[in-house]
Scaffold this active site. Structure first.
Site, PDB file in Angstrom:
ATOM      1  N   HIS A  82       0.816  -1.215   0.000  1.00 51.36           N
ATOM      2  CA  HIS A  82       0.000   0.000   0.000  1.00 51.36           C
ATOM      3  C   HIS A  82       0.850   1.266   0.000  1.00 51.36           C
ATOM      4  O   HIS A  82       1.482   1.609   0.991  1.00 51.36           O
ATOM      5  CB  HIS A  82      -0.942  -0.013   1.228  1.00 51.36           C
ATOM      6  CG  HIS A  82      -1.850   1.180   1.283  1.00 51.36           C
ATOM      7  ND1 HIS A  82      -2.163   1.828   2.459  1.00 51.36           N
ATOM      8  CD2 HIS A  82      -2.508   1.844   0.303  1.00 51.36           C
ATOM      9  CE1 HIS A  82      -2.977   2.831   2.181  1.00 51.36           C
ATOM     10  NE2 HIS A  82      -3.194   2.867   0.892  1.00 51.36           N
TER      11      HIS A  82
ATOM     12  N   GLU B 171       3.164   0.399   3.050  1.00 49.71           N
ATOM     13  CA  GLU B 171       2.757  -0.651   3.978  1.00 49.71           C
ATOM     14  C   GLU B 171       2.851  -1.995   3.269  1.00 49.71           C
ATOM     15  O   GLU B 171       2.328  -2.148   2.157  1.00 49.71           O
ATOM     16  CB  GLU B 171       1.325  -0.404   4.460  1.00 49.71           C
ATOM     17  CG  GLU B 171       1.219   0.835   5.329  1.00 49.71           C
ATOM     18  CD  GLU B 171      -0.212   1.249   5.645  1.00 49.71           C
ATOM     19  OE1 GLU B 171      -0.424   1.828   6.709  1.00 49.71           O
ATOM     20  OE2 GLU B 171      -1.110   1.003   4.818  1.00 49.71           O
TER      21      GLU B 171
ATOM     22  N   ASN C 128      -4.081   4.407   8.045  1.00 53.55           N
ATOM     23  CA  ASN C 128      -5.479   4.823   8.111  1.00 53.55           C
ATOM     24  C   ASN C 128      -6.140   4.438   9.432  1.00 53.55           C
ATOM     25  O   ASN C 128      -7.110   5.063   9.847  1.00 53.55           O
ATOM     26  CB  ASN C 128      -6.266   4.267   6.917  1.00 53.55           C
ATOM     27  CG  ASN C 128      -5.896   4.997   5.632  1.00 53.55           C
ATOM     28  OD1 ASN C 128      -5.434   6.135   5.672  1.00 53.55           O
ATOM     29  ND2 ASN C 128      -6.060   4.337   4.512  1.00 53.55           N
TER      30      ASN C 128
HETATM   31  N1  LIG Z   1      -5.311   7.752  -5.024  1.00 53.35           N
HETATM   32  C1  LIG Z   1      -4.851   7.490  -3.820  1.00 53.35           C
HETATM   33  O1  LIG Z   1      -4.607   8.397  -3.003  1.00 53.35           O
HETATM   34  C2  LIG Z   1      -4.569   6.074  -3.411  1.00 53.35           C
HETATM   35  C3  LIG Z   1      -3.677   5.829  -2.358  1.00 53.35           C
HETATM   36  C4  LIG Z   1      -3.380   4.518  -2.018  1.00 53.35           C
HETATM   37  C5  LIG Z   1      -3.982   3.489  -2.692  1.00 53.35           C
HETATM   38  N2  LIG Z   1      -4.864   3.755  -3.696  1.00 53.35           N
HETATM   39  C6  LIG Z   1      -5.454   2.607  -4.391  1.00 53.35           C
HETATM   40  O2  LIG Z   1      -4.788   2.434  -5.618  1.00 53.35           O
HETATM   41  C7  LIG Z   1      -5.683   1.902  -6.591  1.00 53.35           C
HETATM   42  C8  LIG Z   1      -5.688   2.818  -7.803  1.00 53.35           C
HETATM   43  O3  LIG Z   1      -6.030   4.109  -7.432  1.00 53.35           O
HETATM   44  P1  LIG Z   1      -5.679   5.375  -8.339  1.00 53.35           P
HETATM   45  O4  LIG Z   1      -5.943   6.569  -7.474  1.00 53.35           O
HETATM   46  O5  LIG Z   1      -4.362   5.211  -8.983  1.00 53.35           O
HETATM   47  O6  LIG Z   1      -6.834   5.279  -9.435  1.00 53.35           O
HETATM   48  P2  LIG Z   1      -6.800   5.810 -10.957  1.00 53.35           P
HETATM   49  O7  LIG Z   1      -8.204   5.886 -11.379  1.00 53.35           O
HETATM   50  O8  LIG Z   1      -5.939   7.018 -11.081  1.00 53.35           O
HETATM   51  O9  LIG Z   1      -6.061   4.627 -11.739  1.00 53.35           O
HETATM   52  C9  LIG Z   1      -6.626   3.377 -11.910  1.00 53.35           C
HETATM   53  C10 LIG Z   1      -6.167   2.851 -13.247  1.00 53.35           C
HETATM   54  O10 LIG Z   1      -6.566   1.491 -13.361  1.00 53.35           O
HETATM   55  C11 LIG Z   1      -7.122   1.267 -14.649  1.00 53.35           C
HETATM   56  N3  LIG Z   1      -8.050   0.141 -14.498  1.00 53.35           N
HETATM   57  C12 LIG Z   1      -9.269   0.138 -13.933  1.00 53.35           C
HETATM   58  N4  LIG Z   1      -9.785  -1.104 -13.952  1.00 53.35           N
HETATM   59  C13 LIG Z   1      -8.854  -1.899 -14.526  1.00 53.35           C
HETATM   60  C14 LIG Z   1      -8.776  -3.294 -14.803  1.00 53.35           C
HETATM   61  N5  LIG Z   1      -9.781  -4.115 -14.489  1.00 53.35           N
HETATM   62  N6  LIG Z   1      -7.658  -3.774 -15.390  1.00 53.35           N
HETATM   63  C15 LIG Z   1      -6.641  -2.937 -15.693  1.00 53.35           C
HETATM   64  N7  LIG Z   1      -6.662  -1.621 -15.473  1.00 53.35           N
HETATM   65  C16 LIG Z   1      -7.744  -1.110 -14.885  1.00 53.35           C
HETATM   66  C17 LIG Z   1      -7.769   2.577 -15.013  1.00 53.35           C
HETATM   67  O11 LIG Z   1      -7.889   2.690 -16.417  1.00 53.35           O
HETATM   68  C18 LIG Z   1      -6.803   3.595 -14.435  1.00 53.35           C
HETATM   69  O12 LIG Z   1      -5.789   3.942 -15.336  1.00 53.35           O
HETATM   70  C19 LIG Z   1      -7.016   1.760  -5.874  1.00 53.35           C
HETATM   71  O13 LIG Z   1      -7.106   0.459  -5.356  1.00 53.35           O
HETATM   72  C20 LIG Z   1      -6.908   2.760  -4.757  1.00 53.35           C
HETATM   73  O14 LIG Z   1      -7.727   2.450  -3.651  1.00 53.35           O
HETATM   74  C21 LIG Z   1      -5.147   5.018  -4.083  1.00 53.35           C
END
Ligand SMILES: NC(=O)c1ccc[n+]([C@@H]2O[C@H](COP(=O)([O-])OP(=O)(O)OC[C@H]3O[C@@H](n4cnc5c(N)ncnc54)[C@H](O)[C@@H]3O)[C@@H](O)[C@H]2O)c1
Length: 504
Positions: free
Chosen positions: A141, A153, A191
């Site tokens: 994470h 993490e 968190n």
């Molecule tokens: N944004 C944050 O602050 C943060 C922090 C820690 C963890 N996360 C976690 O990280 C993950 C991604 O978050 P993000 O903010 O980068 O989102 P984001 O929307 O910026 O990116 C997600 C990407 O995944 C792609 N995607 C979606 N479904 C897919 C699939 N089935 N197969 C392949 N690609 C796919 C999308 O096209 C997109 O490019 C989530 O699980 C989120 O909870 C986010």
């Protein structure tokens, strides 16, 4: 050779893109896959521009940039991840979609490939359970933005094999991140540990009507050294993000009183008062940034005798010095003279309890929070029915040297004492539950939340016995289980030990 020579990243949005950057900078070959057509290629181009920018600032050499760029390969399909040693998933936060992706990955990758999820709120164990070999799955994470938030993490699911998280931690060190080893549990470390700050602030403002938002923020910034107060932080994060997280944590811990959310956040979310992104949250946000509510007006008052009592003699000395510097007479003697302003510095108790305990008139008594020093801000409060003239006199006295003064309604533990005690108590209970080691809890919170100190180090700096005393007073007044002290804290406070003390 990096710990993982060939790394796949599935989902290269905000988080995935940063993860690709870290892996490539550590020397790994990285294959990028995204469900969005052209998404992987776009991410490669974006990273190229990022590295060019770093080179322009002299933070990377041209050779390093060329080498890093050469390590990236956009994939046309998930099958292109076949030769990876590690695949990190950073797709949409949806359990079923993630499980489907992991099932598909397992049909593609080698039997010894490690699979990791960047989920922030789902169970790593539940994602891994979809796999034929859940023992190769762990949580990884990261925090946003990945290159700047140098902490990750590393989460062991219920069936993660020994050795997997150690390899992920070693890899993290290669790209300069501090790995935090923890077990799969709601909120992981950051968190979970971060719940206390906003929850207790809302209890003060909403649950007890004891202070205004801006007063809570200013007290925690000035007295404890937090960069942002809890309401400023809620405005920055946005209620659309933080309100559901709060509800989810409370549900996942089956109604644990320490995480009970305030109804106010749901109401403000419904009202669209999301925070900075909406222009309105707890503060108004405009082109000049966040509104700055004015300090409380300083009343005028003539000097009168001041009788001072504090639970610690050093606090009394500090208060007496302020009174003398203002030119007000300090009254001595075992009882306050009839016309004297009574100033008390309690620990954990409110002004009402202080008046009862000392058997002095509550009408002339004002309590001041001296636990964190009196140099940057002074928070004062009085009991119900207190004489306004005396409260205003105390306000004028403590503001006389130009130090800002915040007046609140009667509150056991003022603002800073109770918020700090809550944070320390939650972190103590995380150590008790063996969610992570004390050192990992502290580093995760410092790096992940930007607190001035880790919560256990903060508890040690204040003193575990003092933290326990604050919680006991809060618990005694309210009967609320959220203030019950963790056994971890109680034992160490009782034995005079540091909160970092492990058990054999
Ligand atoms: N944004 C944050 O602050 C943060 C922090 C820690 C963890 N996360 C976690 O990280 C993950 C991604 O978050 P993000 O903010 O980068 O989102 P984001 O929307 O910026 O990116 C997600 C990407 O995944 C792609 N995607 C979606 N479904 C897919 C699939 N089935 N197969 C392949 N690609 C796919 C999308 O096209 C997109 O490019 C989530 O699980 C989120 O909870 C986010």
């Amino acid at each position: 050779m990096p710990e993982f020579a060939k790394v796949g990243v599935v989902g290269v949005g905000a988080m995935g893109g940063g993860i690709v950057q870290m892996a490539a900078q550590a020397g790994a070959e990285v294959v990028l896959f995204d469900a969005r057509p052209g998404g992987a290629k776009a991410a490669v181009e974006k990273l190229g521009a990022t590295w060019d920018g770093l080179a322009a600032k002299g933070r990377m050499t041209a050779e390093a940039v060329a080498a890093a760029k050469a390590r990236l390969t956009p994939a046309a399909s998930i099958a292109d991840l076949a030769r990876c040693d590690l695949v990190i998933e950073a797709i949409v936060e949806d359990l079923e979609v993630k499980r489907k992706t992991f099932v598909e990955l397992e049909t593609v990758v080698r039997h010894d490939c490690v699979l990791a999820t960047n989920t922030s709120s789902l169970s790593v164990t539940a994602i891994a359970a979809a796999c034929a070999r859940p023992e190769r799955v762990a949580g990884y994470h990261f925090f946003n933005p990945v290159p700047l938030m140098k902490v990750v993490e590393v989460i062991d699911g219920a069936r993660t094999a020994a050795g997997i998280s150690g390899r992920l931690a070693a890899f993290a060190r290669e790209y300069g991140h501090r790995p935090i080893a923890c077990i799969d549990s709601p909120g992981f470390v950051v968190n979970h540990a971060g719940r206390g700050f906003g929850t207790e602030a809302l209890q003060i403002v909403v649950g007890e009507g004891a202070a205004a938002y801006a007063d809570v923020d200013r007290a925690l910034r000035d007295q404890v050294g937090f960069r942002l107060g809890p309401f400023e932080l809620l405005d920055l994060t946005g209620l659309d993000v933080s309100q559901p997280v709060g509800e989810s944590m409370f549900r996942q811990f089956y109604g644990e009183a320490r995480f009970r959310p305030s109804w106010l956040l749901k109401q403000r979310l419904d009202a669209g008062l999301l925070g900075r992104k909406a222009g309105h949250g707890f503060y108004a946000h405009g082109p000049e940034g966040q509104e700055k509510p004015p300090e409380q007006a300083i009343p005028r008052a003539d000097p009168r005798p001041v009788w001072v009592v504090a639970v610690e003699s050093a606090w009394r000395d500090e208060i007496v010095a302020i009174v003398q510097a203002a030119g007000w007479p300090v009254a001595s003697g075992p009882q306050p003279p009839d016309d004297a302003l009574i100033v008390v510095a309690p620990l954990g108790h409110d002004a009402t309890a202080a008046a009862e305990g000392l058997q002095v008139p509550a009408t002339r008594l004002v309590a001041i929070d001296a636990l964190f020093g009196l140099a940057k801000r002074r928070v004062i409060m009085a009991a119900p029915g207190a004489d306004t003239g005396f409260v205003e006199a105390a306000h004028a006295l403590f503001a006389a040297d130009g130090t800002p003064v915040t007046r609140i309604r009667d509150s056991a533990g003022f603002i800073a004492q109770r918020v700090v005690a809550t944070i320390v108590n939650i972190a103590s209970d995380m150590a008790q539950q063996r969610i992570a080691s004390p050192a990992d809890i502290d580093d995760a919170v410092r790096l992940g939340l930007g607190y001035p100190q880790g919560p256990l180090a903060l508890g040690d700096a204040v003193g575990p016995e003092r933290i326990a005393a604050i919680l006991a007073a809060l618990n005694g007044l309210s009967g609320d289980l959220r203030y019950r002290a963790s056994p971890w804290l109680r034992r160490r406070a009782g034995l005079g030990l540091s909160l970092a003390t492990p058990e054999p």
